[in-house]
Scaffold this motif. Structure first.
Motif, PDB file in Angstrom:
ATOM      1  N   ILE A  37       0.829  -1.210   0.000  1.00 21.89           N
ATOM      2  CA  ILE A  37       0.000   0.000   0.000  1.00 21.89           C
ATOM      3  C   ILE A  37       0.854   1.247   0.000  1.00 21.89           C
ATOM      4  O   ILE A  37       2.000   1.244   0.414  1.00 21.89           O
ATOM      5  CB  ILE A  37      -0.953   0.052   1.211  1.00 21.89           C
ATOM      6  CG1 ILE A  37      -0.171   0.057   2.519  1.00 21.89           C
ATOM      7  CG2 ILE A  37      -1.966  -1.050   1.177  1.00 21.89           C
ATOM      8  CD1 ILE A  37      -0.998   0.443   3.717  1.00 21.89           C
ATOM      9  N   ASN A  38       0.258   2.297  -0.464  1.00 21.60           N
ATOM     10  CA  ASN A  38       0.805   3.637  -0.395  1.00 21.60           C
ATOM     11  C   ASN A  38      -0.073   4.373   0.610  1.00 21.60           C
ATOM     12  O   ASN A  38      -1.295   4.412   0.457  1.00 21.60           O
ATOM     13  CB  ASN A  38       0.721   4.270  -1.787  1.00 21.60           C
ATOM     14  CG  ASN A  38       1.116   5.711  -1.799  1.00 21.60           C
ATOM     15  OD1 ASN A  38       0.456   6.547  -1.189  1.00 21.60           O
ATOM     16  ND2 ASN A  38       2.184   6.002  -2.509  1.00 21.60           N
ATOM     17  N   GLN A  39       0.527   4.926   1.656  1.00 20.27           N
ATOM     18  CA  GLN A  39      -0.264   5.560   2.709  1.00 20.27           C
ATOM     19  C   GLN A  39      -1.133   6.697   2.194  1.00 20.27           C
ATOM     20  O   GLN A  39      -2.267   6.858   2.635  1.00 20.27           O
ATOM     21  CB  GLN A  39       0.646   6.063   3.826  1.00 20.27           C
ATOM     22  CG  GLN A  39       1.219   4.956   4.658  1.00 20.27           C
ATOM     23  CD  GLN A  39       2.022   5.467   5.827  1.00 20.27           C
ATOM     24  OE1 GLN A  39       1.891   6.622   6.242  1.00 20.27           O
ATOM     25  NE2 GLN A  39       2.866   4.610   6.375  1.00 20.27           N
ATOM     26  N   ALA A  40      -0.624   7.454   1.251  1.00 16.32           N
ATOM     27  CA  ALA A  40      -1.412   8.565   0.705  1.00 16.32           C
ATOM     28  C   ALA A  40      -2.643   8.043  -0.024  1.00 16.32           C
ATOM     29  O   ALA A  40      -3.745   8.587   0.115  1.00 16.32           O
ATOM     30  CB  ALA A  40      -0.550   9.417  -0.230  1.00 16.32           C
ATOM     31  N   ASP A  45      -8.521   6.843  -0.107  1.00 12.24           N
ATOM     32  CA  ASP A  45      -9.610   5.866  -0.183  1.00 12.24           C
ATOM     33  C   ASP A  45     -10.493   5.894   1.063  1.00 12.24           C
ATOM     34  O   ASP A  45     -11.696   5.665   0.976  1.00 12.24           O
ATOM     35  CB  ASP A  45      -9.058   4.452  -0.362  1.00 12.24           C
ATOM     36  CG  ASP A  45      -8.429   4.228  -1.727  1.00 12.24           C
ATOM     37  OD1 ASP A  45      -8.657   5.048  -2.646  1.00 12.24           O
ATOM     38  OD2 ASP A  45      -7.700   3.228  -1.872  1.00 12.24           O
ATOM     39  N   LEU A  46      -9.888   6.170   2.217  1.00 12.34           N
ATOM     40  CA  LEU A  46     -10.635   6.198   3.474  1.00 12.34           C
ATOM     41  C   LEU A  46     -11.197   7.578   3.822  1.00 12.34           C
ATOM     42  O   LEU A  46     -11.938   7.716   4.787  1.00 12.34           O
ATOM     43  CB  LEU A  46      -9.730   5.732   4.630  1.00 12.34           C
ATOM     44  CG  LEU A  46      -9.392   4.248   4.644  1.00 12.34           C
ATOM     45  CD1 LEU A  46      -8.291   3.964   5.646  1.00 12.34           C
ATOM     46  CD2 LEU A  46     -10.642   3.441   4.978  1.00 12.34           C
ATOM     47  N   GLY A  47     -10.801   8.600   3.057  1.00  6.61           N
ATOM     48  CA  GLY A  47     -11.231   9.959   3.374  1.00  6.61           C
ATOM     49  C   GLY A  47     -10.598  10.464   4.665  1.00  6.61           C
ATOM     50  O   GLY A  47     -11.216  11.202   5.425  1.00  6.61           O
ATOM     51  N   MET A  48      -9.355  10.043   4.904  1.00  8.69           N
ATOM     52  CA  MET A  48      -8.625  10.417   6.117  1.00  8.69           C
ATOM     53  C   MET A  48      -7.379  11.212   5.742  1.00  8.69           C
ATOM     54  O   MET A  48      -6.911  11.135   4.607  1.00  8.69           O
ATOM     55  CB  MET A  48      -8.183   9.153   6.894  1.00  8.69           C
ATOM     56  CG  MET A  48      -9.311   8.330   7.474  1.00  8.69           C
ATOM     57  SD  MET A  48      -8.762   6.734   8.176  1.00  8.69           S
ATOM     58  CE  MET A  48      -7.666   7.245   9.487  1.00  8.69           C
ATOM     59  N   LYS A  72       9.531   0.195  -1.210  1.00 12.65           N
ATOM     60  CA  LYS A  72      10.101   0.305  -2.547  1.00 12.65           C
ATOM     61  C   LYS A  72       9.183   1.178  -3.387  1.00 12.65           C
ATOM     62  O   LYS A  72       7.987   0.916  -3.472  1.00 12.65           O
ATOM     63  CB  LYS A  72      10.244  -1.086  -3.169  1.00 12.65           C
ATOM     64  CG  LYS A  72      10.903  -1.078  -4.525  1.00 12.65           C
ATOM     65  CD  LYS A  72      11.076  -2.492  -5.038  1.00 12.65           C
ATOM     66  CE  LYS A  72      11.729  -2.447  -6.403  1.00 12.65           C
ATOM     67  NZ  LYS A  72      11.870  -3.791  -6.966  1.00 12.65           N
ATOM     68  N   ASN A  73       9.735   2.214  -3.974  1.00 14.86           N
ATOM     69  CA  ASN A  73       8.967   3.106  -4.853  1.00 14.86           C
ATOM     70  C   ASN A  73       7.717   3.654  -4.175  1.00 14.86           C
ATOM     71  O   ASN A  73       6.627   3.634  -4.727  1.00 14.86           O
ATOM     72  CB  ASN A  73       8.587   2.403  -6.155  1.00 14.86           C
ATOM     73  CG  ASN A  73       9.790   1.991  -6.964  1.00 14.86           C
ATOM     74  OD1 ASN A  73      10.821   2.664  -6.928  1.00 14.86           O
ATOM     75  ND2 ASN A  73       9.683   0.894  -7.658  1.00 14.86           N
ATOM     76  N   LYS A  77       5.270  -2.784   1.979  1.00 17.53           N
ATOM     77  CA  LYS A  77       4.584  -4.058   2.149  1.00 17.53           C
ATOM     78  C   LYS A  77       4.254  -4.243   3.622  1.00 17.53           C
ATOM     79  O   LYS A  77       5.075  -3.975   4.497  1.00 17.53           O
ATOM     80  CB  LYS A  77       5.464  -5.213   1.675  1.00 17.53           C
ATOM     81  CG  LYS A  77       5.604  -5.290   0.176  1.00 17.53           C
ATOM     82  CD  LYS A  77       6.365  -6.538  -0.218  1.00 17.53           C
ATOM     83  CE  LYS A  77       6.470  -6.609  -1.728  1.00 17.53           C
ATOM     84  NZ  LYS A  77       7.136  -7.840  -2.152  1.00 17.53           N
ATOM     85  N   TYR A  78       3.041  -4.685   3.866  1.00 20.78           N
ATOM     86  CA  TYR A  78       2.591  -4.988   5.220  1.00 20.78           C
ATOM     87  C   TYR A  78       2.067  -6.413   5.238  1.00 20.78           C
ATOM     88  O   TYR A  78       1.634  -6.937   4.219  1.00 20.78           O
ATOM     89  CB  TYR A  78       1.476  -4.034   5.657  1.00 20.78           C
ATOM     90  CG  TYR A  78       1.937  -2.611   5.825  1.00 20.78           C
ATOM     91  CD1 TYR A  78       2.416  -2.161   7.047  1.00 20.78           C
ATOM     92  CD2 TYR A  78       1.897  -1.718   4.759  1.00 20.78           C
ATOM     93  CE1 TYR A  78       2.845  -0.850   7.202  1.00 20.78           C
ATOM     94  CE2 TYR A  78       2.328  -0.412   4.913  1.00 20.78           C
ATOM     95  CZ  TYR A  78       2.796   0.016   6.136  1.00 20.78           C
ATOM     96  OH  TYR A  78       3.220   1.304   6.287  1.00 20.78           O
ATOM     97  N   GLU A  79       2.115  -7.007   6.410  1.00 25.67           N
ATOM     98  CA  GLU A  79       1.590  -8.350   6.569  1.00 25.67           C
ATOM     99  C   GLU A  79       0.728  -8.397   7.819  1.00 25.67           C
ATOM    100  O   GLU A  79       1.106  -7.862   8.862  1.00 25.67           O
ATOM    101  CB  GLU A  79       2.744  -9.349   6.701  1.00 25.67           C
ATOM    102  CG  GLU A  79       2.301 -10.774   6.846  1.00 25.67           C
ATOM    103  CD  GLU A  79       3.472 -11.740   6.881  1.00 25.67           C
ATOM    104  OE1 GLU A  79       3.203 -12.942   6.909  1.00 25.67           O
ATOM    105  OE2 GLU A  79       4.630 -11.299   6.883  1.00 25.67           O
ATOM    106  N   LEU A  80      -0.437  -9.006   7.708  1.00 20.48           N
ATOM    107  CA  LEU A  80      -1.283  -9.204   8.873  1.00 20.48           C
ATOM    108  C   LEU A  80      -0.704 -10.340   9.698  1.00 20.48           C
ATOM    109  O   LEU A  80      -0.260 -11.348   9.151  1.00 20.48           O
ATOM    110  CB  LEU A  80      -2.712  -9.525   8.454  1.00 20.48           C
ATOM    111  CG  LEU A  80      -3.433  -8.422   7.680  1.00 20.48           C
ATOM    112  CD1 LEU A  80      -4.815  -8.888   7.274  1.00 20.48           C
ATOM    113  CD2 LEU A  80      -3.534  -7.157   8.507  1.00 20.48           C
TER     114      LEU A  80
END
Length: 91
Positions: A37-40, A45-48, A72-73, A77-80
């Motif tokens: 994911i990209n935080q921005a 997407d969440l309106g936050m 990267k770029n 990467k995140y993992e639950l």
């Protein structure tokens, strides 16, 4: 009978922002619990605000619900955490 992942998470007293981010991460889940994911983009997407998404992810990592992997770029990467989630639940 052991508690389900959603019961465990519900009892963790997370902030509203953490719950929102976590639910979105679950919807974006890829194979074996890994997601990029990209935080921005997630914030949009969440309106936050991006800062609130960053804070929520930081809290989820601190609580060991999510693990952060390499960046990267501008995509991280995140993992639950497999101790909470059975990935078959999401298929």
């Amino acid at each position: 009978m052991s508690a389900s992942w959603y019961e465990i998470i519900a009892k963790m007293n997370l902030s509203k922002e953490c719950y929102r981010v976590l639910m979105m991460l679950i919807t974006l889940l890829e194979f074996n619990g890994i997601l990029q994911i990209n935080q921005a983009g997630l914030a949009k997407d969440l309106g936050m605000e991006r800062q609130n998404v960053h804070r929520a992810l930081k809290e989820l990592i601190k609580r060991k619900i999510v693990t952060r992997h390499m960046k990267k770029n501008r995509v991280t990467k995140y993992e639950l955490n497999g101790e909470f989630f059975e990935y078959d639940d999401f298929e």
